[in-house]
Write a protein that holds these residues in place. Structure first.
Motif, short mmCIF file in Angstrom:
data_model
loop_
_atom_site.label_atom_id
_atom_site.label_comp_id
_atom_site.label_asym_id
_atom_site.label_seq_id
_atom_site.Cartn_x
_atom_site.Cartn_y
_atom_site.Cartn_z
N SER A 194 -13.00 -16.98 7.21
CA SER A 194 -13.82 -18.03 6.73
C SER A 194 -12.96 -18.51 5.08
CB SER A 194 -14.24 -16.06 5.71
OG SER A 194 -15.31 -16.70 5.18
N GLY A 195 -14.08 -19.89 5.20
CA GLY A 195 -14.48 -20.90 3.89
C GLY A 195 -14.08 -22.23 5.18
N CYS A 196 -15.08 -23.13 4.11
CA CYS A 196 -14.99 -24.35 4.55
C CYS A 196 -14.71 -26.00 4.27
CB CYS A 196 -16.07 -24.04 5.46
SG CYS A 196 -16.08 -26.01 6.56
N ASN A 197 -13.70 -26.24 3.84
CA ASN A 197 -13.97 -28.13 2.97
C ASN A 197 -15.10 -28.54 3.12
OD1 ASN A 197 -12.88 -28.09 5.89
ND2 ASN A 197 -11.53 -29.82 4.19
N LEU A 198 -15.78 -28.49 4.47
CA LEU A 198 -16.97 -29.21 4.88
C LEU A 198 -18.75 -27.86 4.57
CD1 LEU A 198 -15.75 -30.81 8.06
CD2 LEU A 198 -15.79 -31.59 5.12
N ARG A 199 -19.50 -28.84 4.53
CA ARG A 199 -20.78 -28.38 4.74
C ARG A 199 -21.83 -28.96 5.44
NH1 ARG A 199 -18.25 -24.85 2.12
NH2 ARG A 199 -18.52 -23.96 0.18
N CYS A 200 -21.90 -28.55 6.50
CA CYS A 200 -23.03 -29.58 7.50
C CYS A 200 -24.30 -29.05 7.54
CB CYS A 200 -21.57 -29.41 9.24
SG CYS A 200 -20.31 -29.78 9.49
N HIS A 232 -5.57 -16.00 25.57
CA HIS A 232 -5.35 -17.37 25.58
C HIS A 232 -6.17 -16.69 23.91
CE1 HIS A 232 -5.07 -19.50 28.93
NE2 HIS A 232 -5.23 -20.56 28.62
N ALA A 233 -5.24 -17.53 22.73
CA ALA A 233 -6.60 -17.40 21.23
C ALA A 233 -6.54 -18.76 20.67
CB ALA A 233 -5.27 -16.47 20.07
N VAL A 234 -8.01 -18.44 19.78
CA VAL A 234 -8.92 -19.32 19.27
C VAL A 234 -9.11 -19.26 17.95
CG1 VAL A 234 -10.81 -20.59 19.37
CG2 VAL A 234 -10.20 -19.71 21.69
N LEU A 235 -8.24 -20.12 17.25
CA LEU A 235 -8.06 -20.06 15.93
C LEU A 235 -9.46 -21.21 15.16
CD1 LEU A 235 -4.40 -20.68 14.57
CD2 LEU A 235 -5.48 -18.49 15.79
N THR A 236 -10.32 -20.49 14.60
CA THR A 236 -12.14 -21.12 14.22
C THR A 236 -12.03 -20.87 13.21
OG1 THR A 236 -13.44 -21.43 15.42
CG2 THR A 236 -13.07 -20.00 15.78
N GLY A 237 -13.08 -21.56 12.35
CA GLY A 237 -14.34 -20.93 11.31
C GLY A 237 -15.58 -21.29 11.41
N GLY A 238 -16.09 -21.34 9.78
CA GLY A 238 -14.93 -21.98 9.14
C GLY A 238 -13.87 -23.25 9.42
N GLU A 239 -12.97 -23.70 8.80
CA GLU A 239 -11.96 -24.77 8.48
C GLU A 239 -10.88 -23.37 8.58
OE1 GLU A 239 -11.25 -28.11 9.82
OE2 GLU A 239 -9.22 -26.67 9.57
N PRO A 240 -10.82 -23.27 10.41
CA PRO A 240 -9.20 -22.75 9.82
C PRO A 240 -8.01 -23.13 9.01
CG PRO A 240 -9.84 -23.54 12.03
CD PRO A 240 -10.14 -23.82 11.30
N MET A 241 -7.70 -24.40 9.03
CA MET A 241 -6.99 -24.86 8.31
C MET A 241 -6.57 -25.23 6.75
SD MET A 241 -4.30 -25.87 11.30
CE MET A 241 -3.42 -26.42 9.87
N ILE A 242 -7.20 -24.60 6.40
CA ILE A 242 -7.24 -24.66 4.62
C ILE A 242 -7.08 -22.76 4.70
CG2 ILE A 242 -8.83 -25.86 4.13
CD1 ILE A 242 -11.13 -23.72 3.44
N ALA A 243 -7.06 -21.84 5.85
CA ALA A 243 -6.60 -20.47 5.42
C ALA A 243 -5.71 -20.09 5.15
CB ALA A 243 -6.68 -19.88 6.69
N ARG A 244 -5.09 -19.01 4.11
CA ARG A 244 -3.55 -18.95 4.37
C ARG A 244 -3.04 -18.20 4.95
NH1 ARG A 244 -4.09 -15.45 -0.27
NH2 ARG A 244 -6.27 -15.80 -0.09
N GLY A 245 -2.05 -18.34 4.72
CA GLY A 245 -1.36 -18.20 5.94
C GLY A 245 -1.64 -18.37 7.80
N ILE A 246 -2.54 -19.30 7.74
CA ILE A 246 -2.42 -19.82 9.51
C ILE A 246 -1.57 -20.65 9.80
CG2 ILE A 246 -3.13 -22.54 8.71
CD1 ILE A 246 -5.16 -20.04 10.94
N HIS A 247 -0.75 -21.17 9.48
CA HIS A 247 0.84 -21.71 10.21
C HIS A 247 1.60 -20.26 10.70
CE1 HIS A 247 0.27 -25.58 9.30
NE2 HIS A 247 -0.07 -25.47 8.17
N GLU A 248 1.62 -19.26 9.72
CA GLU A 248 2.41 -17.98 10.09
C GLU A 248 1.56 -17.29 11.01
OE1 GLU A 248 2.92 -15.52 6.42
OE2 GLU A 248 3.59 -13.15 8.00
N LEU A 249 0.66 -17.43 11.27
CA LEU A 249 -0.80 -16.70 12.60
C LEU A 249 0.13 -17.16 13.52
CD1 LEU A 249 -2.26 -14.76 13.20
CD2 LEU A 249 -4.17 -16.01 12.05
N ALA A 250 -0.53 -18.88 13.70
CA ALA A 250 -0.26 -19.41 14.55
C ALA A 250 1.10 -18.65 14.96
CB ALA A 250 -0.23 -20.84 14.24
#
Ligand code: SF4
Length: 233
Positions: free
Chosen positions: A27-33, A67-85
């Motif tokens: 949850s959380g995104c750096n855009l607002r489409c 299969h796992a899908v990291l989605t959002g929001g913008e998953p790349m701004i989520a704290r800990g996303i690298h650790e989760l991947a």
């Protein structure tokens, strides 16, 4: 990281359409489409704070998933996303990252980069949101340099565009030309803008013709066909 939902479904879009997958929606995104179909993860982010370890534990409920899908929001701004991947990779999952491609990959574990750059029509109209967000969205939405990094980082990728009108096609071809990679047309997926079966059907007629003329791939939204525009699907 703030998680708005974790659910098991079939992938609805792109080259893995139909593949059973666990979706982790940050949850959380750096855009607002302006037409965002997950406002609960962007315009009005909501959810529960979870650690990567807790998220991994929730996978026990889906024993058949590979299969796992990291989605959002913008998953790349989520704290800990690298650790989760990293954890998902170590556990043997195929990882798709669904991102707008505005944040550098930074070495993240990824088997399919599903890049979805946002076109002009995504920018909110003045009055729909405060003017600061209109400006930020417009400045951030297209980053050919960062898209190029993703293409180098993850050779398995798809470039997925939400298309509202025929004029969008020129913006797409200009963006593709700006990335420093030769992107084969079949990796460019055009998806009609719409949140209902009727809206998608209306735009699909001419969009299929565009795909035939340019060699791009038409991208349906299977989850809308199967479940409608609903959370957890
Ligand atoms: S990038 Fe995705 S999640 Fe963010 S506002 Fe746009 S459509 Fe919504």
């Amino acid at each position: 990281m703030l998680i708005s939902e974790i659910f098991y479904s079939v992938q609805g879009e792109g080259i893995l359409t139909g593949v059973p997958s666990v979706f982790i929606r940050t949850s959380g995104c750096n855009l607002r489409c302006r037409w965002c179909d997950t406002p609960y993860a962007s315009w009005h982010p909501e959810g529960e704070e979870m650690t990567p370890a807790l998220i991994m534990e929730s996978f026990r409920a889906f024993p058949a998933a590979r299969h796992a899908v990291l989605t959002g929001g913008e998953p790349m701004i989520a704290r800990g996303i690298h650790e989760l991947a990293y954890g998902l990779r170590a556990a043997g999952f195929h990882i798709t990252i669904e991102t707008a491609g505005t944040v550098e990959p930074g070495g993240i574990a990824c088997d399919l980069a599903s890049l979805s750059p946002k076109l002009k029509h995504s920018t909110p109209m003045p009055g729909e949101i405060d003017s600061g967000w209109v400006e930020r969205h417009e400045q951030r939405r297209l980053r050919p340099d960062i898209l190029s990094s993703w293409l180098k980082h993850c050779p398995e990728y798809q470039m997925k565009f939400v298309v509202a009108e025929e004029g969008d096609i020129e913006e797409i071809t200009a963006l593709i030309a700006e990335t420093d990679a030769a992107i084969p047309p079949h990796r460019v997926l055009l998806m009609p803008e719409g949140r209902s079966v009727e809206e998608l059907a209306a735009r699909s007629v001419w969009l299929v013709e565009v795909c035939k003329a340019r060699g791009f791939r038409y991208c349906r939204r299977l989850h809308i066909d199967l479940f409608g525009n609903r959370r957890g699907t």
